[in-house]
Design a protein around this motif. Structure first.
Motif, PDB file in Angstrom:
ATOM      1  N   PRO B 275       0.825  -1.223   0.000  1.00 48.03           N
ATOM      2  CA  PRO B 275       0.000   0.000   0.000  1.00 48.03           C
ATOM      3  C   PRO B 275       0.857   1.269   0.000  1.00 48.03           C
ATOM      4  N   MET B 276       1.519   1.523  -1.123  1.00 47.76           N
ATOM      5  CA  MET B 276       2.462   2.648  -1.168  1.00 47.76           C
ATOM      6  C   MET B 276       1.789   4.005  -0.969  1.00 47.76           C
ATOM      7  N   THR B 277       0.572   4.164  -1.478  1.00 42.58           N
ATOM      8  CA  THR B 277      -0.070   5.482  -1.323  1.00 42.58           C
ATOM      9  C   THR B 277      -0.293   5.816   0.148  1.00 42.58           C
ATOM     10  N   SER B 278      -0.477   4.776   0.972  1.00 48.08           N
ATOM     11  CA  SER B 278      -0.673   5.028   2.401  1.00 48.08           C
ATOM     12  C   SER B 278       0.620   5.505   3.049  1.00 48.08           C
ATOM     13  N   PHE B 279       1.748   5.181   2.412  1.00 44.91           N
ATOM     14  CA  PHE B 279       3.049   5.509   3.027  1.00 44.91           C
ATOM     15  C   PHE B 279       3.627   6.823   2.513  1.00 44.91           C
ATOM     16  N   LYS B 280       2.907   7.559   1.677  1.00 45.53           N
ATOM     17  CA  LYS B 280       3.587   8.618   0.926  1.00 45.53           C
ATOM     18  C   LYS B 280       4.257   9.671   1.812  1.00 45.53           C
ATOM     19  N   TYR B 281       3.690   9.978   2.978  1.00 45.86           N
ATOM     20  CA  TYR B 281       4.355  10.975   3.829  1.00 45.86           C
ATOM     21  C   TYR B 281       5.393  10.328   4.743  1.00 45.86           C
ATOM     22  N   MET B 282       5.295   9.007   4.889  1.00 46.51           N
ATOM     23  CA  MET B 282       6.278   8.321   5.730  1.00 46.51           C
ATOM     24  C   MET B 282       7.687   8.511   5.172  1.00 46.51           C
ATOM     25  N   TRP B 283       7.815   8.507   3.840  1.00 45.25           N
ATOM     26  CA  TRP B 283       9.136   8.673   3.227  1.00 45.25           C
ATOM     27  C   TRP B 283       9.700  10.063   3.519  1.00 45.25           C
ATOM     28  N   VAL B 284       8.809  11.053   3.610  1.00 43.21           N
ATOM     29  CA  VAL B 284       9.265  12.412   3.919  1.00 43.21           C
ATOM     30  C   VAL B 284       9.856  12.431   5.327  1.00 43.21           C
ATOM     31  N   TYR B 285       9.131  11.823   6.260  1.00 48.96           N
ATOM     32  CA  TYR B 285       9.611  11.830   7.648  1.00 48.96           C
ATOM     33  C   TYR B 285      10.877  10.984   7.789  1.00 48.96           C
ATOM     34  N   LEU B 286      10.976   9.939   6.990  1.00 50.47           N
ATOM     35  CA  LEU B 286      12.181   9.109   7.026  1.00 50.47           C
ATOM     36  C   LEU B 286      13.387   9.926   6.546  1.00 50.47           C
ATOM     37  N   ALA B 287      13.169  10.690   5.470  1.00 50.10           N
ATOM     38  CA  ALA B 287      14.253  11.535   4.953  1.00 50.10           C
ATOM     39  C   ALA B 287      14.671  12.549   6.021  1.00 50.10           C
ATOM     40  N   TYR B 288      13.676  13.124   6.699  1.00 53.11           N
ATOM     41  CA  TYR B 288      13.930  14.091   7.773  1.00 53.11           C
ATOM     42  C   TYR B 288      14.795  13.454   8.858  1.00 53.11           C
ATOM     43  N   PHE B 289      14.409  12.245   9.255  1.00 55.69           N
ATOM     44  CA  PHE B 289      15.115  11.533  10.313  1.00 55.69           C
ATOM     45  C   PHE B 289      16.568  11.260   9.903  1.00 55.69           C
ATOM     46  N   ILE B 290      16.740  10.786   8.666  1.00 54.75           N
ATOM     47  CA  ILE B 290      18.097  10.448   8.216  1.00 54.75           C
ATOM     48  C   ILE B 290      18.982  11.699   8.161  1.00 54.75           C
ATOM     49  N   ILE B 291      18.422  12.793   7.623  1.00 51.69           N
ATOM     50  CA  ILE B 291      19.210  14.027   7.523  1.00 51.69           C
ATOM     51  C   ILE B 291      19.615  14.515   8.921  1.00 51.69           C
ATOM     52  N   MET B 292      18.664  14.454   9.855  1.00 45.62           N
ATOM     53  CA  MET B 292      18.965  14.937  11.211  1.00 45.62           C
ATOM     54  C   MET B 292      20.077  14.111  11.860  1.00 45.62           C
ATOM     55  N   VAL B 293      20.109  12.829  11.521  1.00 48.63           N
ATOM     56  CA  VAL B 293      21.130  11.955  12.109  1.00 48.63           C
ATOM     57  C   VAL B 293      22.475  12.135  11.380  1.00 48.63           C
ATOM     58  N   VAL B 294      22.425  12.127  10.060  1.00 41.77           N
ATOM     59  CA  VAL B 294      23.664  12.141   9.275  1.00 41.77           C
ATOM     60  C   VAL B 294      24.279  13.546   9.163  1.00 41.77           C
ATOM     61  N   ARG B 295      23.452  14.533   8.919  1.00 38.63           N
ATOM     62  CA  ARG B 295      23.967  15.899   8.705  1.00 38.63           C
ATOM     63  C   ARG B 295      23.013  16.897   9.364  1.00 38.63           C
ATOM     64  N   PRO B 296      23.152  17.070  10.669  1.00 38.24           N
ATOM     65  CA  PRO B 296      22.165  17.872  11.417  1.00 38.24           C
ATOM     66  C   PRO B 296      21.990  19.297  10.915  1.00 38.24           C
ATOM     67  N   ARG B 297      23.036  19.894  10.293  1.00 36.60           N
ATOM     68  CA  ARG B 297      22.844  21.288   9.838  1.00 36.60           C
ATOM     69  C   ARG B 297      22.228  21.346   8.440  1.00 36.60           C
ATOM     70  N   GLY B 298      21.855  20.193   7.891  1.00 31.07           N
ATOM     71  CA  GLY B 298      21.175  20.169   6.604  1.00 31.07           C
ATOM     72  C   GLY B 298      22.141  20.204   5.442  1.00 31.07           C
ATOM     73  N   LEU B 299      21.624  19.966   4.243  1.00 33.87           N
ATOM     74  CA  LEU B 299      22.500  19.884   3.075  1.00 33.87           C
ATOM     75  C   LEU B 299      23.097  21.227   2.693  1.00 33.87           C
ATOM     76  N   PHE B 300      22.341  22.304   2.932  1.00 38.76           N
ATOM     77  CA  PHE B 300      22.835  23.624   2.515  1.00 38.76           C
ATOM     78  C   PHE B 300      22.946  24.577   3.705  1.00 38.76           C
ATOM     79  N   GLY B 301      23.044  24.048   4.897  1.00 42.62           N
ATOM     80  CA  GLY B 301      23.074  24.895   6.100  1.00 42.62           C
ATOM     81  C   GLY B 301      24.215  25.897   6.048  1.00 42.62           C
ATOM     82  N   TRP B 302      23.890  27.148   6.354  1.00 41.24           N
ATOM     83  CA  TRP B 302      24.921  28.178   6.236  1.00 41.24           C
ATOM     84  C   TRP B 302      25.252  28.827   7.570  1.00 41.24           C
ATOM     85  N   LYS B 303      24.430  28.547   8.569  1.00 32.45           N
ATOM     86  CA  LYS B 303      24.641  29.236   9.836  1.00 32.45           C
ATOM     87  C   LYS B 303      25.518  28.401  10.748  1.00 32.45           C
ATOM     88  N   HIS B 304      26.210  29.040  11.653  1.00 31.46           N
ATOM     89  CA  HIS B 304      27.099  28.395  12.634  1.00 31.46           C
ATOM     90  C   HIS B 304      28.222  27.648  11.936  1.00 31.46           C
TER      91      HIS B 304
END
Lengths: 437, 304
Positions: B275-304
C-alpha cells in the motif's frame, strides 16, 4: 363539604389502587430515551445531518397520531403498550472517531440512562459502540452501517436493519454480469472484454477495508480482472497520487467506497486528471449524499451508486411518497439513503418497544428477536424487517435488499437518480458508457 | 512512461509550493533561532483566509493572495510583539513550549470558529481545469498556478533578503544580533519583520493550496512536519536550500507513482499489494530523520 372530601378520598383510593396494580415499567415509562450516536461534525457531517433528520422525523411520527399514514407507529401518540410513552432522542456526535463513540455510549448508558441506542453510520464506530452495549446488556439497533463483520460476532444485544456490503457488492457484480448479457435496460449486450478490467479505491476504516476485500472476492468469483485495489485515508486532503495510480491501471470500471468529503475530492481529482472509465460505481455513503450531488453537479451524470432508497421509489410505493413529502417539507429535499435508513432504524425501535410493552432489556431483546415488520410499512423497498436469530449472522435483517441507482439529467436539466438494478424495477435506460470529463 | 513523467511533474509542482511553505519557517529560524511549531497553523490561517475571501466576497481564489499575505504578515508581527519577544528572554525550552502553545491556541480557535468539518473550494477560474501536456500527462491548472505563484513569491522574498537594505539588515541580524545593534540596526523591528515575512509567505502558500486541498483545523500538523523536513534537508536558515529541498520533498511524496511504474512494467503482484499510497508521507519523515542523524545542519546549512 363532607361529600367533596368523600369523593376526593375515593378518587385517591382508586388512583392508589391503579398504582399498585399497574406494572412499575408502565408508570415509569413516561418517556423512552434512545441515545442516537451519529457523525454530526467532521468529514461525514452532511450524512450525519441526513441521519439525524431521518430519525427525528420517525420520532415525530411515533409521538403523534397521524391517521392518514398507513404505518403502525403512526396510529397512536407514543408507544401504546407503554401507556403512550413518548420517544425522546438524545443525539451525540462521534465525529467519525470509534474511541469517542465508545465513550459517548458509556455516557448515554450511565449518565442519561437511555433505554437503548441507535447508530452509528461509520462501521468502525458501530463496532466499538456495539461492544459497549454488549458489555452492559443495552439493546442497540444499527440502521446504516454495512460492514458484514458487525453481525458476525454473535452479539446478543445488536440488531441491524440495513443490508450489508456482501449483498450490495454481489448486486454490483450481478449488475456487471447483466450488462454483458444484455439485461440492462437501454444497453445492448456489452462484450465482457470491454468491462473486464477493474480498479478499486476504498477508504481504509472498518467499512472500506471490508468492501475492498469483497470486491476482490467477487471479482475472482465472477471472472473479472481487478488490476488495482487500494485503500486510502478518508481524511486525505489530496488524492492526486491515488488517482494517478488508479488511472495507470487503465480500468474499464472504477469502484469506490468513500465517505462524503473524500468522495467529492475523489471525483474532483478524477475530473482534473481526465479519468475516462466506462463505468464508475460508488458504494453508497459519500456517493449518495445531497452534498455530493450539489457540489459536483453535472460531473456525476452517469455515475452509479448502490442504495436502499432512491426518490423514484415513491412512484412505486405510496407510503414512501407520503413520508418523503413530510421529509421534504421539513428538510427541503428528498429522503436520501442515509435518512431513509435512520428513519427505518428508529421505526424498528418503536415497533420493538411496542411489542415488548416494557423497557426492560430482556423484554426488548425477546421482542427484537421475534419482530416482523411488513415491507408495506417501510419507506425502503424491502420485504420487511425480520432479524436472524441463528446461524452466522445474528441480528441481521434477513428481509432487506439493495438497489443500484444512476445519476441522470431529467427533462428540466435537474440531476435525479434512476433505478437501474434490480432489472425488473428499473426506472430509466442506463447511460453507458460514461461520456468522460 | 506516462506514470513516471506524470509523477515527476506533479512532484516538482507540489515541491514548489512546499518550498514556499518552508520559507517562512527557515526565515524565522535563521533570524532568531526559534523553531515555530505553529507554522502549520499559520498555513491553516492562510487556507481559511483564501477560502472565506473567495466564498464570502466572491473573489476568485487566486486573487485573494494579497489579503492572505496581509493577514499572515499581521499575524506574525502581532505574535512577535504579543509574546515571542518575551519568550526570547527565557531558555530555549520556553521558546519551544511557547510556539507549541501558539499552535494549540490557533488550532482550537479554528475549531471553535469553523468546526471540524473539511471545507473546500469548488468554484474559481481554474478550479477543476486541467491541461494535457503530452505523453498522457495531465496537469491540474490550480496546481500549475500555485506552483508558478509560489516561485514568484519565493523570488520576491529572496530579492527582498538579498537586494534591499532592509534584507541586508535582516541578514545582519541573523548573523549577529549584537553586532547589528552596534551598527544601528533596530533588531527588535527586524525580528518582527522576520515573523511578518515568515507569516506572509506561509499564509500565501496556504491560500494557494486551498485551491486544490481541503482545509480543516487539524491540517497544520501535516504541513508543519513537511516544513521541518524541508528545512532540515535544505539547511536551517538557508533560503536557496529551502527551495531545492522543497522540490526534493515534493518528489519524495510521489514515490507511490514511481512505484506504480515498476508495478505495471513488471506486472508484479507482490508489488501491487504494497500500500504505497498510504506511506507517501512516511518517506518524507524518514528523509527528515536520516538528515537529522547524518547531517544535522542540513544539506545547505549556512549558519554556525
Amino acid at each position: 363539604m363532607k361529600s367533596m372530601i368523600r369523593v376526593g378520598m375515593v378518587v385517591l383510593s382508586v388512583l392508589a389502587l391503579i398504582g399498585f396494580m399497574a406494572p412499575a415499567d408502565v408508570l415509569a415509562a413516561e418517556e423512552i430515551k434512545i441515545g442516537v450516536i451519529y457523525p454530526l461534525t467532521g468529514g461525514a457531517a452532511a450524512a450525519g445531518r441526513e441521519l439525524r433528520a431521518g430519525a427525528e422525523l420517525a420520532a415525530e411520527i411515533a409521538n403523534t397520531a397521524m391517521a392518514d399514514l398507513p404505518m403502525t407507529m403512526a396510529r397512536n401518540e407514543g408507544v401504546k403498550s407503554l401507556g403512550g410513552a413518548k420517544i425522546t432522542l438524545i443525539f451525540k456526535d462521534h465525529e467519525g472517531n470509534p474511541t469517542l463513540g465508545a465513550d459517548l455510549a458509556k455516557k448515554l448508558i450511565h449518565d442519561d440512562k437511555v433505554d437503548g441506542i441507535l447508530g452509528c453510520y461509520h462501521s468502525s464506530v458501530t463496532k466499538t459502540v456495539s461492544a459497549v452495549c454488549e458489555q452492559y446488556g443495552v439493546p442497540m439497533i444499527n440502521g446504516s452501517s454495512t460492514s458484514p463483520d458487525l453481525t458476525m460476532r454473535g452479539f446478543k444485544w445488536f440488531w441491524r436493519t440495513t443490508p450489508h456490503d456482501t449483498l450490495f457488492t454481489k448486486d454490483l457484480f450481478e449488475f456487471l454480469k447483466g450488462l454483458t448479457e444484455g439485461k440492462v435496460r437501454g444497453v445492448s449486450a456489452v462484450p465482457k472484454k470491454d468491462i473486464m478490467t477493474l480498479a478499486s479505491a476504498c477508504e481504509k476504516t472498518e467499512w472500506g477495508s471490508h468492501v475492498s476485500d469483497l470486491i476482490d472476492r467477487f471479482a475472482k468469483e465472477y471472472g473479472f480482472n481487478l488490476k488495482r485495489s487500494m485503500l486510502y485515508a478518508a481524511k486525505s486532503a489530496d488524492l492526486s497520487s491515488e488517482v494517478r495510480s488508479l488511472k495507470a491501471a487503465k480500468p474499464d470500471v472504477m469502484l469506490f467506497a468513500s465517505y462524503t468529503s473524500d468522495a467529492i475530492l475523489m471525483v474532483k481529482t478524477l475530473k482534473s486528471q481526465k479519468a475516462n472509465p466506462k463505468v464508475i460505481w460508488g458504494q453508497d455513503a459519500g456517493f449518495e449524499t445531497p452534498e455530493f450531488r450539489e457540489t459536483l453537479g453535472k460531473d456525476i451524470v452517469g455515475f452509479l451508486t448502490r442504495s436502499v432508497f432512491i426518490p423514484r421509489v415513491v412512484e412505486i410505493k405510496k407510503i414512501s411518497g407520503q413520508v418523503n413529502d413530510m421529509y421534504k417539507k421539513k428538510v427541503g429535499h428528498d429522503l436520501s439513503g442515509a435518512s431513509a435508513r435512520s428513519f427505518t432504524g428508529l421505526q424498528a425501535w418503536v415497533a420493538i418497544l411496542e411489542k415488548a410493552g416494557s423497557t426492560k432489556p430482556a423484554d426488548i431483546q425477546a421482542a427484537a428477536n421475534d419482530i416482523e415488520i411488513p415491507g408495506s410499512e417501510l419507506v425502503v423497498p424491502w420485504k420487511g424487517v425480520k432479524f436472524s436469530t441463528s446461524g452466522d449472522e445474528l441480528g441481521q435483517n434477513i428481509w432487506s435488499s439493495g438497489i443500484i441507482g444512476q445519476y441522470q439529467l431529467d427533462k428540466d436539466g435537474q440531476i435525479v437518480m434512476e433505478i437501474v438494478y434490480p432489472f425488473d424495477v428499473t426506472s430509466a435506460d442506463m447511460i453507458y458508457p460514461l461520456k468522460g470529463f | 512512461m506516462d506514470i513516471i513523467v506524470g509523477s515527476l511533474v506533479a512532484g516538482l509542482l507540489f515541491g514548489m509550493v512546499l518550498a514556499l511553505v518552508a520559507l517562512g519557517l527557515t526565515i524565522i529560524f535563521g533570524v532568531m533561532d526559534i523553531v515555530n511549531f505553529a507554522h502549520g497553523e499559520f498555513l491553516m490561517v492562510g487556507m481559511y483566509t483564501g477560502l472565506l475571501t473567495a466564498q464570502g466576497l466572491g473573489i476568485d481564489p487566486l486573487l485573494t493572495l494579497p489579503v492572505a499575505g496581509g493577514v499572515g504578515f499581521l499575524l506574525g508581527v502581532v505574535c512577535y510583539f504579543g509574546f515571542i519577544k518575551f519568550l526570547l528572554r527565557g531558555p530555549m525550552v520556553a521558546q519551544l513550549l511557547g510556539t507549541f502553545g501558539l499552535m494549540l491556541f490557533l488550532r482550537n480557535l479554528a475549531l471553535l470558529i469553523f468546526g471540524s468539518e473539511d471545507r473546500a473550494l469548488h468554484h474559481g477560474v481554474l478550479v477543476g481545469e486541467s491541461f494535457d501536456i503530452g505523453m498522457g500527462v495531465i496537469v491540474s491548472a490550480t496546481k500549475l498556478a500555485a506552483a508558478g505563484l509560489s516561485v514568484a513569491a519565493f523570488v520576491a522574498v529572496w530579492l527582498l533578503m538579498n537586494r534591499t537594505r532592509i534584507g541586508k539588515a535582516l541578514t545582519a541580524t541573523a548573523l549577529s544580533a549584537q553586532g547589528a545593534r552596534y551598527m544601528g540596526i533596530p533588531t527588535e523591528r527586524m525580528n518582527a519583520l522576520a515573523w511578518g515575512i515568515g507569516g506572509a509567505s506561509v499564509t500565501i502558500a496556504g491560500a494557494l493550496i486551498v485551491n486544490f486541498w481541503s482545509v480543516n483545523p487539524f491540517i497544520g500538523l501535516l504541513f508543519t512536519m513537511i516544513a521541518f523536513a524541508i528545512v532540515a534537508l535544505g539547511g536551517f536558515g538557508s533560503v536557496p536550500g529551502a527551495f531545492l529541498a522543497g522540490l526534493v520533498v515534493g518528489l519524495i511524496t510521489e514515490i507511490p507513482g514511481f512505484w506504480d511504474f515498476f508495478v505495471y512494467t513488471f506486472d508484479a503482484d507482490w508489488m501491487s499489494n504494497v500500500p504505497m499510497t498510504s506511506f507517501k508521507y512516511m518517506w518524507v519523515y524518514l528523509a527528515y530523520f536520516i538528515i537529522m542523524v547524518v547531517r544535522p545542519r542540513g544539506l545547505f546549512g549556512w549558519k554556525h
